[in-house]
Write a protein that holds these residues in place. Structure first.
Motif, PDB file in Angstrom:
ATOM      1  N   UNK A   1     -37.048  58.535 126.369  1.00 11.16           N
ATOM      2  CA  UNK A   1     -37.171  59.675 125.460  1.00 11.16           C
ATOM      3  C   UNK A   1     -35.849  60.002 124.768  1.00 11.16           C
ATOM      4  N   UNK A   2     -34.741  59.842 125.477  1.00 12.45           N
ATOM      5  CA  UNK A   2     -33.443  60.052 124.838  1.00 12.45           C
ATOM      6  C   UNK A   2     -33.191  58.975 123.790  1.00 12.45           C
ATOM      7  N   UNK A   3     -33.517  57.720 124.129  1.00  9.17           N
ATOM      8  CA  UNK A   3     -33.278  56.604 123.208  1.00  9.17           C
ATOM      9  C   UNK A   3     -34.116  56.718 121.939  1.00  9.17           C
ATOM     10  N   UNK A   4     -35.237  57.396 122.005  1.00  6.11           N
ATOM     11  CA  UNK A   4     -36.063  57.596 120.810  1.00  6.11           C
ATOM     12  C   UNK A   4     -35.291  58.305 119.709  1.00  6.11           C
ATOM     13  N   UNK A   5     -34.369  59.193 120.108  1.00 10.83           N
ATOM     14  CA  UNK A   5     -33.695  60.017 119.105  1.00 10.83           C
ATOM     15  C   UNK A   5     -32.198  59.744 118.992  1.00 10.83           C
ATOM     16  N   UNK A   6     -31.561  59.241 120.065  1.00 14.66           N
ATOM     17  CA  UNK A   6     -30.106  59.027 120.010  1.00 14.66           C
ATOM     18  C   UNK A   6     -29.708  57.903 120.963  1.00 14.66           C
ATOM     19  N   UNK A   7     -29.449  56.736 120.397  1.00 16.01           N
ATOM     20  CA  UNK A   7     -29.115  55.576 121.216  1.00 16.01           C
ATOM     21  C   UNK A   7     -27.800  55.771 121.960  1.00 16.01           C
ATOM     22  N   UNK A   8     -26.812  56.389 121.324  1.00 10.54           N
ATOM     23  CA  UNK A   8     -25.525  56.589 121.984  1.00 10.54           C
ATOM     24  C   UNK A   8     -25.660  57.464 123.228  1.00 10.54           C
ATOM     25  N   UNK A   9     -26.443  58.521 123.126  1.00  6.44           N
ATOM     26  CA  UNK A   9     -26.642  59.390 124.284  1.00  6.44           C
ATOM     27  C   UNK A   9     -27.441  58.677 125.366  1.00  6.44           C
ATOM     28  N   UNK A  10     -28.353  57.804 124.960  1.00  7.25           N
ATOM     29  CA  UNK A  10     -29.096  57.011 125.938  1.00  7.25           C
ATOM     30  C   UNK A  10     -28.162  56.079 126.701  1.00  7.25           C
ATOM     31  N   UNK A  11     -27.155  55.529 126.013  1.00  7.99           N
ATOM     32  CA  UNK A  11     -26.171  54.685 126.696  1.00  7.99           C
ATOM     33  C   UNK A  11     -25.404  55.495 127.740  1.00  7.99           C
ATOM     34  N   UNK A  12     -25.040  56.715 127.384  1.00  9.11           N
ATOM     35  CA  UNK A  12     -24.335  57.591 128.323  1.00  9.11           C
ATOM     36  C   UNK A  12     -25.211  57.864 129.546  1.00  9.11           C
ATOM     37  N   UNK A  13     -26.477  58.193 129.299  1.00 12.35           N
ATOM     38  CA  UNK A  13     -27.395  58.498 130.394  1.00 12.35           C
ATOM     39  C   UNK A  13     -27.696  57.265 131.238  1.00 12.35           C
ATOM     40  N   UNK A  14     -27.798  56.114 130.579  1.00  9.68           N
ATOM     41  CA  UNK A  14     -28.102  54.873 131.291  1.00  9.68           C
ATOM     42  C   UNK A  14     -27.045  54.556 132.339  1.00  9.68           C
ATOM     43  N   UNK A  15     -25.783  54.699 131.971  1.00  4.06           N
ATOM     44  CA  UNK A  15     -24.704  54.423 132.923  1.00  4.06           C
ATOM     45  C   UNK A  15     -24.802  55.362 134.120  1.00  4.06           C
TER      46      UNK A  15
END
Length: 229
Positions: free
Chosen positions: A74-88
Motif C-alpha cells: 500500500x505504501x509502494x502504490x503511492x511512494x516508492x521511496x517511502x516503501x524502500x524505507x519501510x522495507x528495510x
C-alpha cells in the motif's frame, strides 16, 4: 485462489488510506530532489509500522509477515521511496536480528529499530559478485574479542543515512554458502567508510552507496552468525 481474511482486508484499507493521506503528495519530490524522506520515517515510527513484525517484547507489534507485506504494497502504490524505507525496517536487518540474534543483541538493537533511532542498511552485493552471495570475497577474520573485516560492498540501500549495517562476509577459505556469516557494523567504527551515492533511474530519495572495510575491527558481541572457517 488465496484471499485475505476480513481482519487483513481491514488492515489493507486502513494502510491504503494512511499512505494516500500521508505520502502521496510529496512522492515525486523525494525523487526529483534526491532527498531521503526522513519525515516519513518518523511518521512510520510514530504509527508503529517500523515495529510491525518485531516481537512485542522488544517494542514491536508481533504481527505476521503477511501484514508487513500488505503495508509495503500500500505504501509502494503511492511512494516508492517511502516503501524502500519501510522495507528495510520490516523485511530487512531488524527481522534478521529478531530471528537470528541472541537475546542481548535483540534488546540492544530492536527497540531502536521500532522507534526509528536505529536505521539499518544491509551489505551483501559486491563489485565482482553482484547479489550472488556465494561469490562474495569480503573477509571476516576472528582476532580475539574482535572480528576484522576487509573488503567492499556496493548497492547498499539507504546506507548514506544508516546508523548500522548488517554485513555479510566470508569466514576462512570455505567456499559456497557455508563459509558466509553476518555481523553488525556501527557507523563510525574505525576502518569503515561509506562511499558517495551513485546515480539511479528511480527511487532516488533512498540512495545506493558503496561500503569500504579496511582492517575494520568489529566487537565479537556484534556477531550474528559465523561462517565455517
Amino acid at each position: 485462489m488465496f484471499q485475505l481474511d476480513p481482519e487483513l482486508e481491514s488492515f489493507r484499507e486502513d494502510a491504503r488510506k494512511m499512505a494516500e493521506r500521508a505520502f502521496a503528495a510529496k512522492a515525486a519530490y523525494w525523487d526529483e530532489e534526491e532527498i531521503y524522506p526522513t519525515e516519513n520515517l518518523k511518521l512510520l515510527a510514530e504509527l508503529g509500522y517500523l515495529g510491525l513484525v518485531i516481537p512485542e517484547e522488544y517494542g514491536g507489534s508481533g504481527a505476521p509477515i503477511i501484514q508487513g507485506t500488505i503495508l509495503l504494497e500500500e505504501i509502494a502504490r503511492v511512494c516508492f521511496n517511502t516503501a524502500l524505507v519501510a522495507q528495510v525496517g520490516i523485511n530487512g536487518p531488524s527481522r534478521a536480528i529478531a530471528v537470528l540474534g541472541n537475546e542481548e543483541q535483540k534488546k540492544r538493537w530492536l527497540p531502536g529499530c521500532v522507534s526509528g533511532e536505529n536505521i539499518f542498511g544491509i551489505g551483501i552485493s559486491e563489485p565482482g559478485a553482484g547479489s550472488a552471495m556465494t561469490d562474495m570475497i569480503t573477509s571476516a577474520t576472528p582476532d580475539g574479542d574482535h572480528i576484522i573485516l576487509n573488503g567492499q560492498k556496493c548497492f547498499c540501500t539507504g546506507g548514506h543515512v544508516a546508523t548500522h549495517i548488517l554485513v555479510f562476509a566470508r569466514w576462512g577459505k570455505t567456499q559456497g554458502p557455508r563459509g558466509i556469516g553476518a555481523l553488525v557494523v556501527e557507523k563510525g567504527t574505525p576502518g569503515f567508510e561509506i562511499g558517495h551515492p551513485g546515480p539511479k533511474m528511480g527511487g532516488r530519495g533512498v540512495a545506493e552507496v558503496e561500503l569500504f572495510f579496511d582492517h575494520c575491527r568489529v566487537p565479537v558481541e556484534n556477531l550474528i552468525m559465523a561462517g565455517d572457517p
